[in-house]
Design an enzyme around this catalytic site. Structure first.
Site, short mmCIF file in Angstrom:
data_model
loop_
_atom_site.label_atom_id
_atom_site.label_comp_id
_atom_site.label_asym_id
_atom_site.label_seq_id
_atom_site.Cartn_x
_atom_site.Cartn_y
_atom_site.Cartn_z
CG ASN A 51 -0.39 -0.23 2.52
OD1 ASN A 51 0.61 -0.91 2.64
ND2 ASN A 51 -1.01 0.33 3.55
CB ILE A 52 1.68 3.72 -2.25
CG1 ILE A 52 2.61 2.55 -2.60
CG2 ILE A 52 2.41 5.06 -2.37
CD1 ILE A 52 2.99 2.46 -4.07
CD GLU A 53 -1.51 4.79 4.56
OE1 GLU A 53 -0.95 5.60 5.32
OE2 GLU A 53 -2.21 3.84 4.96
CB CYS A 62 -5.20 -1.35 -1.74
SG CYS A 62 -6.60 -0.49 -1.03
CD GLU A 64 -5.35 -5.67 -1.16
OE1 GLU A 64 -4.74 -4.57 -1.14
OE2 GLU A 64 -6.12 -6.04 -0.28
CB CYS A 93 -10.93 -2.12 0.28
SG CYS A 93 -10.22 -1.64 -1.30
CB CYS A 96 -8.60 -4.54 -3.71
SG CYS A 96 -7.46 -3.18 -3.41
ZN ZN Z 1 -8.04 -2.25 -1.46
#
Ligand code: ZN
Length: 139
Positions: A51-53, A62, A64, A93, A96
């Protein structure tokens, strides 16, 4: 002759290890919830993601989807399985699940916690019932 049950277990083990490994590349300064994913394509290649925020929260992505988009960008269109690793075995989620559904509902979803313990091992169809798929757009 190779025992299919055994090779299934070995495949699961490899994917789980890669998903756990991928967590180290997570950029999650806001949630502190690193996620790793390892996606097995029909070609036999494994694509990972984390994940990359972003400070603008909705621009985050996300693990995935990082894995799926990386694979698709390499020409992959069919996937056998994805392992997803989080602290607590959190579920993927809806976005995804939908992105994965584009490429088939048979993809095996293996959800694990940080110890690699399996919480869920089911086909995507069971995690996204009555999915909207490319079939819906065919007239
Ligand atoms: Zn997701």
């Amino acid at each position: 002759m190779p025992d299919p049950e055994q090779s299934n277990k070995e495949l699961q083990k490899v994917l789980i290890e890669k998903a756990l490994e991928a967590r180290q590349w997570a950029y999650a300064p806001y949630s502190q919830y690193p996620v790793g994913a390892a996606l097995l394509a029909d070609s036999g290649k494994i694509y990972s993601g984390a994940n990359i925020e972003n400070a603008a929260y909705p621009d985050s992505i996300c693990a995935e989807r990082v894995a799926v988009f990386t694979a698709v960008h390499q020409g992959e269109r069919k996937f056998q399985a994805i392992a997803i690793a989080t602290d607590n075995g959190g579920m993927p989620c809806g976005s995804c699940r939908q992105v994965l559904a584009e490429f088939g509902l048979d993809t095996r979803m293996i959800i694990v916690n940080e110890k690699g313990e399996v919480r869920v091992d089911l086909p995507l169809a069971e995690l996204l019932p009555m999915a909207f798929t490319p079939q819906e757009l065919k007239r």
